[in-house]
Design an enzyme around this catalytic site. Structure first.
Site, short mmCIF file in Angstrom:
data_model
loop_
_atom_site.label_atom_id
_atom_site.label_comp_id
_atom_site.label_asym_id
_atom_site.label_seq_id
_atom_site.Cartn_x
_atom_site.Cartn_y
_atom_site.Cartn_z
N GLY A 76 -24.58 -22.18 -22.55
CA GLY A 76 -25.40 -20.99 -22.35
C GLY A 76 -26.28 -20.66 -23.55
N SER A 77 -25.73 -20.76 -24.73
CA SER A 77 -26.50 -20.39 -25.93
C SER A 77 -27.72 -21.29 -26.08
CB SER A 77 -25.63 -20.48 -27.19
OG SER A 77 -24.51 -19.63 -27.07
N ASN A 118 -21.91 -9.57 -19.77
CA ASN A 118 -20.63 -10.18 -20.11
C ASN A 118 -19.57 -9.18 -20.57
OD1 ASN A 118 -22.84 -10.45 -22.16
ND2 ASN A 118 -21.08 -10.77 -23.51
N GLN A 154 -22.73 -15.31 -16.70
CA GLN A 154 -21.58 -14.62 -16.11
C GLN A 154 -21.64 -14.58 -14.59
OE1 GLN A 154 -18.77 -13.37 -17.47
NE2 GLN A 154 -19.33 -13.97 -19.54
N SER A 157 -23.49 -21.81 -17.89
CA SER A 157 -22.55 -22.48 -18.77
C SER A 157 -21.28 -22.82 -18.00
CB SER A 157 -22.23 -21.57 -19.95
OG SER A 157 -21.28 -22.20 -20.79
N HIS A 161 -18.18 -23.56 -18.80
CA HIS A 161 -16.84 -23.04 -19.12
C HIS A 161 -16.62 -21.60 -18.65
CE1 HIS A 161 -17.32 -20.48 -22.85
NE2 HIS A 161 -18.48 -21.11 -22.91
N THR A 179 -28.03 -39.38 -25.30
CA THR A 179 -27.25 -39.93 -24.19
C THR A 179 -26.42 -38.83 -23.54
OG1 THR A 179 -27.19 -42.02 -25.37
CG2 THR A 179 -25.60 -41.75 -23.57
N CYS A 217 -17.75 -12.68 -29.15
CA CYS A 217 -18.70 -12.92 -30.23
C CYS A 217 -18.69 -11.79 -31.24
CB CYS A 217 -20.10 -13.10 -29.66
SG CYS A 217 -20.08 -14.01 -28.13
C1 LIG Z 1 -20.65 -17.02 -22.76
C2 LIG Z 1 -22.03 -16.51 -22.63
C3 LIG Z 1 -23.10 -17.15 -23.26
C4 LIG Z 1 -22.91 -18.33 -24.17
O1 LIG Z 1 -22.54 -19.48 -23.48
P1 LIG Z 1 -21.95 -20.72 -24.29
O2 LIG Z 1 -21.84 -21.80 -23.28
O3 LIG Z 1 -20.62 -20.28 -24.82
O4 LIG Z 1 -22.93 -21.04 -25.38
C5 LIG Z 1 -24.38 -16.66 -23.06
N1 LIG Z 1 -24.59 -15.58 -22.28
C6 LIG Z 1 -23.59 -14.94 -21.65
C7 LIG Z 1 -23.90 -13.77 -20.78
C8 LIG Z 1 -22.28 -15.37 -21.81
O5 LIG Z 1 -21.29 -14.72 -21.21
#
Ligand SMILES: *Cc1c(COP(=O)(O)O)cnc(C)c1O
Length: 395
Positions: free
Chosen positions: A69-70, A150, A178, A198, A200, A236, A323
């Site tokens: 996500g970042s 989030n 989210q 993202s 995870h 890759t 964070c």
């Molecule tokens: C977790 C999160 C991110 C960051 O995602 P990562 O994969 O951990 O870099 C960005 N935005 C929101 C809203 C999130 O909840």
């Protein structure tokens, strides 16, 4: 242990784990190689791209694999800033409640000469479309508004905002990290041009995500090198993670309605239980929120102390966002919905998944009630409130 911190990360699903393992064993070729192992990997990669595209109403060629996500947020915003600057547009509209991956990217751009408007949200944690519309200027290069927050789970009116942006021909990016896999997300219905996700956060592997970018957008390269990701993000491909993400997303979308129904029942029961604690308040809108999100403020206590007590009782929660924990600053989201500093410090986020049970929720309610009472019994602030030397902020 009761895990109630699914907004920070989720446990990988069995199907996603098996898919990743199977890639390591059977699809280890380099998708750019022309021989058979390479082509087998290339087919698997294309399957993942198509599966993910389909889940959000996109085309396979609009999907760019990233590290999460970042990275997707940084890339989308920087690319649109660059494209805007080439046309003399150096203004970006966003909101006060974005994730730090967005806010800190905007801060950096501000230092580089861009002008940033952060539109405030209402007490319910939701930005008003009209406020976004009136923040847009002649020189606006990008609007970026998250799909769901989030910390407090507030779902934003992205479809409406998208309609406005379309009319004014301004690209719209949404951080949907989210939302994807939890609530319906469709890039066409939402009129979004760029979207971050993202894996995870929807029971996929860590360190992998997607940037969706509508075809024809001037998306600048993030990493120069090989031809991967249409030459825009070289390197890759991490096929086990990417295929695991596709499997997790397919699974999350297939079970979305059922999971949401279950989580909403758990969430609302938890909200009801915690509301019984005197001088407590739910953060964020009660209806317009993510199925698994509960976020409360308790007057007269520190969120961090509460978190540690709950951990000792076998409950994994969060005192805001992962964070910001570790810093003493109160959450920018809670401040944005009007919570004063001292109350914003006493916050607790519990984010459930469909794996949680009503028994978990009952146990959480009992543990939080006990922990809040204990912390208050030791809090000088609480004593002053009880004696009437100070006024309650939360009635
Ligand atoms: C977790 C999160 C991110 C960051 O995602 P990562 O994969 O951990 O870099 C960005 N935005 C929101 C809203 C999130 O909840």
């Amino acid at each position: 242990m009761i895990y109630a911190d699914n907004a920070a990360t989720t446990k990988i699903s069995d199907a996603a784990k098996q898919e990743a393992l199977s890639c390591m064993e059977n699809f280890w070729g380099n998708p750019s190689s022309l021989h058979t192992p390479g082509q087998k990997a290339a087919e698997k990669l294309f399957w993942a791209r198509q599966t993910i595209a389909k889940a959000i109403g996109a085309e396979a060629r609009e999907i760019y694999f990233t590290s999460g996500g970042s990275e997707s947020d940084n890339w989308a915003i920087r690319a649109m800033a660059l494209a805007g600057a080439k046309k003399g547009k150096r203004h970006i509209v966003s909101t006060a409640i974005e994730h730090h991956a967005v806010l800190h990217t905007l801060k950096r751009l501000e230092q580089e000469g861009f002008s940033i408007t952060l539109v405030p949200v209402q007490q319910d944690g939701i930005v008003r479309t009209a406020d976004v519309a009136s923040a847009i200027r002649e020189d606006t290069a990008l609007v970026t508004v998250m799909t769901a927050n989030n910390e407090i789970g507030a779902i934003q009116p992205i479809g409406e905002i998208g309609g406005i942006c379309r009319e004014k021909k301004i690209p719209l990016h949404t951080d949907a990290v989210q939302a994807v896999g939890h609530i319906p997300v469709n890039v066409n219905e939402m009129h979004v041009d760029l979207l971050s996700m993202s894996a995870h956060k929807f029971h996929g592997p860590r360190g992998v995500g997607v940037l969706y970018a509508r075809r024809g957008l001037p998306l600048s390269n993030l990493i120069d090198g090989g031809a991967q990701e249409r030459g825009k993000r070289a390197g890759t491909e991490n096929l086990p993670a990417i295929a695991g993400m596709a499997t997790a997303l397919e699974e999350a979308c297939r079970n979305m309605a059922e999971n949401a129904q279950k989580e909403i029942a758990l969430r609302d029961h938890l909200i009801e239980g915690l509301s019984e604690i005197p001088h407590s308040a739910l953060n964020g809108d009660k209806e317009n929120r993510l199925p698994g999100n509960v976020n409360f403020c308790f007057e007269g206590i520190e969120g961090e102390s509460l978190l540690l007590l709950l951990d000792a009782k076998g409950i994994a929660a969060s005192s805001g966002s992962a964070c910001t924990s570790g810093s003493l600053d109160p959450s920018h989201v809670l401040l944005a919905i009007g919570r004063p500093h001292e109350v914003a410090h006493g916050s607790l986020r519990l984010t459930l998944s469909a794996e949680n049970t009503m028994e978990d929720v009952e146990e959480i309610i009992g543990a939080v009630k006990e922990a809040v009472a204990y912390l208050r019994s030791m809090s000088p602030v609480w004593k002053a409130l009880e004696k009437g030397e100070k006024e309650y902020v939360i009635q």
